[in-house]
Design an enzyme around this catalytic site. Structure first.
Site, PDB file in Angstrom:
ATOM      1  N   GLU A   4       0.860  -1.188   0.000  1.00  0.00           N
ATOM      2  CA  GLU A   4       0.000   0.000   0.000  1.00  0.00           C
ATOM      3  C   GLU A   4       0.894   1.235   0.000  1.00  0.00           C
ATOM      4  OE1 GLU A   4      -2.044   0.546   3.934  1.00  0.00           O
ATOM      5  OE2 GLU A   4      -0.964  -1.280   4.423  1.00  0.00           O
ATOM      6  N   LYS A  51       2.800   4.520   1.236  1.00  0.00           N
ATOM      7  CA  LYS A  51       3.289   5.067   2.495  1.00  0.00           C
ATOM      8  C   LYS A  51       2.909   6.537   2.481  1.00  0.00           C
ATOM      9  CE  LYS A  51       7.284   5.681   5.437  1.00  0.00           C
ATOM     10  NZ  LYS A  51       6.671   6.898   5.967  1.00  0.00           N
ATOM     11  N   ARG A  91       1.559   9.585  11.747  1.00  0.00           N
ATOM     12  CA  ARG A  91       1.090   8.271  12.176  1.00  0.00           C
ATOM     13  C   ARG A  91       0.248   8.451  13.431  1.00  0.00           C
ATOM     14  NH1 ARG A  91       3.678   3.119  12.082  1.00  0.00           N
ATOM     15  NH2 ARG A  91       2.042   1.596  12.552  1.00  0.00           N
ATOM     16  N   ARG A 114      10.979  -3.458  14.080  1.00  0.00           N
ATOM     17  CA  ARG A 114      11.534  -4.806  13.940  1.00  0.00           C
ATOM     18  C   ARG A 114      11.759  -5.097  12.467  1.00  0.00           C
ATOM     19  NH1 ARG A 114       9.826  -7.495  18.950  1.00  0.00           N
ATOM     20  NH2 ARG A 114      10.870  -6.034  20.341  1.00  0.00           N
TER      21      ARG A 114
END
Ligand SMILES: [Zn+2]
Ligand SMILES: [Zn+2]
Lengths: 330, 532
Positions: free
Chosen positions: B227, B229, B234, B394
């Site tokens: 998708e 960015k 955020r 991560r």
């Protein structure tokens, strides 16, 4: 008005009336050397004059050169002037140079430190009209802790490393700083020295300085040994040969947290061979000089500070190191 | 503050992660109760408000040290840190004060309402009772800029070790707007820290790693969801038990700044948490980031601003539905439930499902990425369909694949020493472009080069200084750098009339003479193209 007794030319700080240069950065017919650090004692000149302690180092570094030695305070006539050496307390054998002609005295400090370090001949203020002073640490943020307290911190770190089974590797300038550490830390455990450090130690021992013996820094080290090496060796990853290590530097720059962190060392010990801010100010006042010319470091700021205090002060353009804060070996 | 100072010394005296975690865990086990809470607050970026302007502190410290003000200004760039500069120049203390960290924090809170003369007297008295490390830490608290080289992740790990709780539980417990002055340590780590929006506390955000390898390395495209960015803020919208809260990534509660999204929250079924991107949106696409910026700065939002820069939540993920934590479920399932949720809402709400970009092979995806700018996005997100919603940044399951930056070649005109670790290197540069015959400064950048390059350039700067203004040096306009950036926005404050987004040095163009640098006209054209 007469020409200044000393003024920089392309080769160094020149004394035309005496026919010599002080700590020249290019080869000259006669070089008068304050101390044996590489930026003050360069090869290639025809003849050298220095103290016996400096001469020992000079021969070790530059090979067979023509060196004339002069003891502390011993007057030497050069051309129309008389020069003599006086202890600068920077490293063993390091001197301030007194230059006198009729009715006028200049003193060139070389590098100096006002607090005694237990190995170098202690700094002595010399009265003069013009004082050419270094000011590597000429900002009020530099105030050295007591040497004994810093040595105790080093011993704590050393003991902690020994308990944790890692090798403590201490970066220190190989001439002067390293021997000061070896002398100050002797008896606390085995000390192993990098070959560059041992080279300087051997020359100083031969010149009569009481530098304790050390072990060669090669694996396997006896348990609990401290390794002393030049900063450049640490930067180059030399310490990797000893297995898990904790690195530290001993330098005046370690007073600044950001500098210590940028060197990537875990510990920084504030141990300098140069005068701190209070030391510089006290030394300058003690000479009674009405004019101060500055080398090394933040010369413009320090000159302004001295001028606001009523002295005639200016910066002298030289090629000595110490301008770069990037070297932790000053 | 002795205990806190010892912790600081332990953290500062090691570069090893394990040793840092051990020192922190020990502190969290044994330090006095309120100090532990304050330490968590400080290390997670809950900084006290700046109680005194930095300029006043410099002035008072200079006075206390008997030094001219200009000399303190000379020393500051060498040290690179104001708190440390002051700690180093002050005369030795005449007494020893021992207050705990939490006492100092209370003392600081009491400082703000007092007049300047009283604040000055209080601070001079405080300095006189602290040693060098104590002064440094005190000044850090005073100036509101606390960093101890400990990431939030490390602190979470240490708290987990000290309390025997799971790291993920600790991370969740620390989110939200708890107040360190009133929260007990045991409540905090148990997730019972009270505070505004406490019932609508967010989940820790899961963050993507930048994709550096070719995407082919990710394997079968069928396992991946792509998708856009989006280039906004955020955020997590949480509706729970009658409370609605919009959280930004720094755990800042921003509900009041986006009333239209708060209203959206009221339309969600209770027990819902949506992860997404807050965007300023008009018609079919996002407005430039500058429009969203006008919303971030304001605590109260005028009707005019609401109309000019209406906000929308572009939904990425569903973390909670019907009060159930979905984070362990595969992304594909969470995404399907999110789609169903969005489809079931009444029309006209400022919420959209971030569209999926289907792709048959990696080549097709690369082609889609090339269209990102035209869509108003800054690249692609790649999410493994089977992935759970993790904590923190991560590697492995979520990747961001940004578009290549815009670039322009520019010449360095000013250099300044860096801060902290880079205090004696010239690392902060100002760059200029050509505008007719003039060189016009247009951007600053301080990252992107190697340490060796910074050292080399620093030596060059020292030898090519034309003028010095305090710590800033004007240099010979000779060194050319390729500057990368993500966009241009109008900026009347700047001489160039525009400002770059995220400028950084991509490389030093040793091959390029200053005569061949770019022009301001190029950037103006880019600005016009973006606006249109
Ligand atoms: Zn020296
Ligand atoms: Zn020197």
């Amino acid at each position: 008005m007469r020409a200044p007794l000393l003024s920089p030319d392309a080769a160094g700080l020149a004394c035309p009336e005496g026919g010599f240069h002080v700590d020249p950065w290019r080869p000259v017919p006669r070089a008068v050397i304050t101390h044996a650090h590489a930026d003050h004692a360069r090869g290639g000149s025809d003849a050298y004059l220095c103290t016996p302690g400096t001469a020992a180092m000079l021969r070790q570094r530059l090979g067979t050169v023509q060196v004339q030695e002069a003891g502390w305070g011993e007057p030497v006539a050069l051309g129309a002037v008389t020069v003599s050496f006086h202890p600068a307390g920077h490293v063993p054998g390091s001197a301030q140079l007194r230059v006198a002609r009729a009715g006028e005295v200049w003193v060139v400090s070389g590098d100096y430190k006002t607090a005694p370090d237990g190995l170098s001949e202690a700094f002595e203020p010399v009265a003069c009209d013009t004082f050419v002073s270094e000011c590597t640490f000429g900002l009020p943020v530099f105030r050295w802790p007591d040497q004994g307290a810093e040595l105790a911190r080093i011993r704590d770190w050393w003991a902690g490393c020994a308990a944790a089974g890692v090798v403590p590797v201490l970066g220190a300038y190989s001439l002067g700083k390293a021997q000061r550490l070896i002398a100050g830390l002797a008896g606390a455990g085995p000390i192993a020295a990098h070959p560059a450090v041992e080279g300087a130690s051997a020359a100083l021992r031969a010149a009569g300085y009481p530098v304790p013996d050390t072990l060669p820094a090669a694996p396997p080290l006896p348990p609990g040994a401290l390794v002393i090496a030049p900063p450049a060796a640490l930067a180059g990853g030399w310490a990797g040969r000893f297995g898990p290590a904790s690195t530290a530097f001993a330098s005046g720059w370690m007073a600044i947290r950001g500098l210590r962190r940028r060197r990537g060392a875990e510990r920084g010990f504030v141990l300098s061979d140069h005068a701190d801010w209070p030391g510089l100010n006290a030394a300058i006042r003690a000479t009674g000089a009405a004019r101060v010319l500055l080398t090394h470091g933040t010369t413009a700021a320090f000159a302004r500070y001295l001028a606001e205090g009523g002295l005639e002060a200016g910066a002298l353009a030289t090629a000595y190191a110490g301008e770069s804060l990037d070297e932790a070996g000053a | 503050m002795r205990r806190f100072a010892a912790l600081f010394a332990a953290l500062d005296g090691t570069t090893g992660t394990a040793a840092k975690v051990a020192a922190l865990a020990d502190y969290f086990r044994t330090a006095p109760e309120p100090d532990r809470v304050w330490t968590v607050a400080l290390l997670s970026g809950r900084r006290p408000k700046r109680a005194v302007a930095a300029a006043r502190l410099r002035e008072w410290a200079a006075e206390a040290a008997g030094l001219p003000r200009w000399l303190v200004e000379e020393a500051y760039p060498v040290v690179g840190d104001l708190a440390e500069t002051i700690a180093l120049i002050l005369p030795p203390p005449s007494r020893a004060t021992d207050r705990s960290l939490s006492d100092w924090m209370a003392w600081l809170a009491g400082l703000a309402p007092r007049d300047e003369a009283a604040r000055k007297a209080a601070i001079l008295e405080a300095w006189d009772g602290l040693d060098a490390t104590g002064r440094f830490l005190f000044n850090k608290l005073l100036t509101g800029g606390f960093r101890m080289g400990v990431s939030r992740g490390l602190m979470t790990r240490a708290l987990a070790e000290a309390t025997g709780r799971a790291e993920t539980d600790i991370a969740a417990a620390l989110t939200g707007a708890w107040d360190p002055a009133t929260t007990r340590f045991a409540d905090l780590v148990a997730g019972a820290g009270a505070g505004p929006g406490a019932d609508a506390r967010p989940y820790p955000f899961f963050l993507a790693y930048p994709l550096e390898d070719p995407p082919e390395r990710l394997g079968d495209p069928a396992h991946w969801h792509a998708e856009w960015k989006w280039d906004g803020i955020r955020g997590q919208l949480v509706a729970r038990g009658g409370t609605v809260a919009l959280w930004s990534r720094g755990d800042e509660l921003v509900t009041d700044r986006f009333p239209e999204l708060a209203a959206l929250g009221n339309a969600l079924p209770p027990g819902t948490a949506i992860d997404g991107e807050v965007l300023a949106w008009a018609g079919h696409g996002p407005l430039p980031f500058a429009a969203l910026q006008t919303r971030i700065g304001r605590k109260t939002v005028s009707r005019k601003l609401l109309a000019e820069a209406p906000a929308l939540l572009m939904a990425y993920d569903l973390l909670e539905a019907g009060g159930e934590d979905l984070r362990a479920a595969p992304f594909a399932l969470r995404r399907a439930r999110l789609a169903a949720l969005v489809a079931g809402l009444p029309p006209g709400l400022p919420l959209r499902l971030s569209p999926e970009l289907p792709f048959a092979d990696w080549g097709a995806l690369a082609a889609a990425r090339a269209q990102a700018r035209a869509t108003g996005a800054e690249g692609l997100m790649l999410k493994r369909r089977a992935s759970a919603y993790g904590v923190g940044r991560r590697r492995g399951d979520w990747w961001k694949w940004k578009v290549e930056p815009f670039t322009v070649d520019a010449v360095m005109v000013y250099a300044q020493a860096g801060h902290g670790r880079r205090a004696t290197l010239f690392t902060d540069y100002t760059f200029a472009l050509r505008d007719g015959d003039a060189l016009v400064p247009f951007a600053k950048a301080y990252s992107g080069l190697t340490d060796a390059e910074f050292r080399e350039i620093s030596a060059w700067v020292r030898a090519h200084t034309l003028e010095r203004f305090g710590p800033v040096r004007r240099v010979v306009p000779e060194l050319v750098f390729e500057i990368g950036f993500e966009g241009v926005q109008p900026s009347p404050r700047h001489k160039a009339g525009l400002a770059l987004r995220f400028p950084r040095m991509l490389r030093w163009r040793r091959d390029k003479p200053a005569a061949e640098i770019g022009t301001l006209a190029e950037l103006r054209a880019l600005l016009a193209a973006q606006a249109g």
